[in-house]
Design a protein around this motif. Sequence first.
Motif, PDB file in Angstrom:
ATOM      1  N   GLY A  35     -32.456  31.686  -0.397  1.00 28.42           N
ATOM      2  CA  GLY A  35     -31.711  32.436  -1.470  1.00 28.42           C
ATOM      3  C   GLY A  35     -31.204  31.784  -2.222  1.00 28.42           C
ATOM      4  O   GLY A  35     -31.610  30.871  -2.511  1.00 28.42           O
ATOM      5  N   GLU A  36     -29.993  32.860  -3.293  1.00 30.56           N
ATOM      6  CA  GLU A  36     -29.478  31.837  -4.391  1.00 30.56           C
ATOM      7  C   GLU A  36     -28.582  30.972  -3.905  1.00 30.56           C
ATOM      8  O   GLU A  36     -28.756  29.903  -4.749  1.00 30.56           O
ATOM      9  N   VAL A  37     -27.661  30.188  -2.468  1.00 25.40           N
ATOM     10  CA  VAL A  37     -26.887  29.041  -1.865  1.00 25.40           C
ATOM     11  C   VAL A  37     -27.689  28.168  -1.225  1.00 25.40           C
ATOM     12  O   VAL A  37     -28.132  29.040  -0.444  1.00 25.40           O
TER      13      VAL A  37
END
Length: 227
Positions: free
Chosen positions: A152-154
């Motif tokens: 995901g984003e992190v």
Amino acid sequence: MYALYIANKNYSSWSLRPWVLLKALGIDFDERFVPFLQGSSYEEFRKFSPTGLVPCLVDGDLTVWDSLAITEYVAEDHSQVWPTDRAARAWARSASAEMHSGFSALRNICGMNVGVRVRMHEISPTLQANLDRIDELWSEGLSRFGGPFLAGEVFTAVDAFFCPVAFRLQTYGLKLSDSALAYAERLRSLPAMREWYEAGLAESIRDEPHDAEIALAGTLMEDLRAV
């Protein structure tokens, strides 16, 4: 505060995983550097590690060894270690465990040595199979969870577990798909990874068994390490 025992940053892929995880997530720890010794490091490492291996994390009276166990231990107090989404978390744990126990051809043929550049003699079928699986795994994570990181984003633990692969790709000029190579470059560009890399280049300590692996794998083209 955690105390994390690690070995040489130029060579120690196992040390890199928990180190970069803690650094990238801003989790405080005290780095305890114990270099590899000529011959055997076992007795020296046994002073802090039950297995005589690194990494090893000490938290007060508790000692936690093995990079996967350290990751799970830290996750008990720091929820950002794993993805918050249940499906992403299950995938990330599975991919991390696969990296932890698999990819033996890549480990054995292309030992981590961040400060050199090597032209491979050949890519064996077993090594190519490992590279194909990494490409498949990375592509699945990036497409399924939207990137820019694997779940995901992190940045989470699954990215930390593949950070040594990002260095190996650079060292040995190994080829993956464009999207996978872009992800590897993204990992190498992280401040924590840049810090590890620069420290590895600055090390003047040499471990002969690790350096001997270069001649077996390929031809040394460049050595960027401090003299």
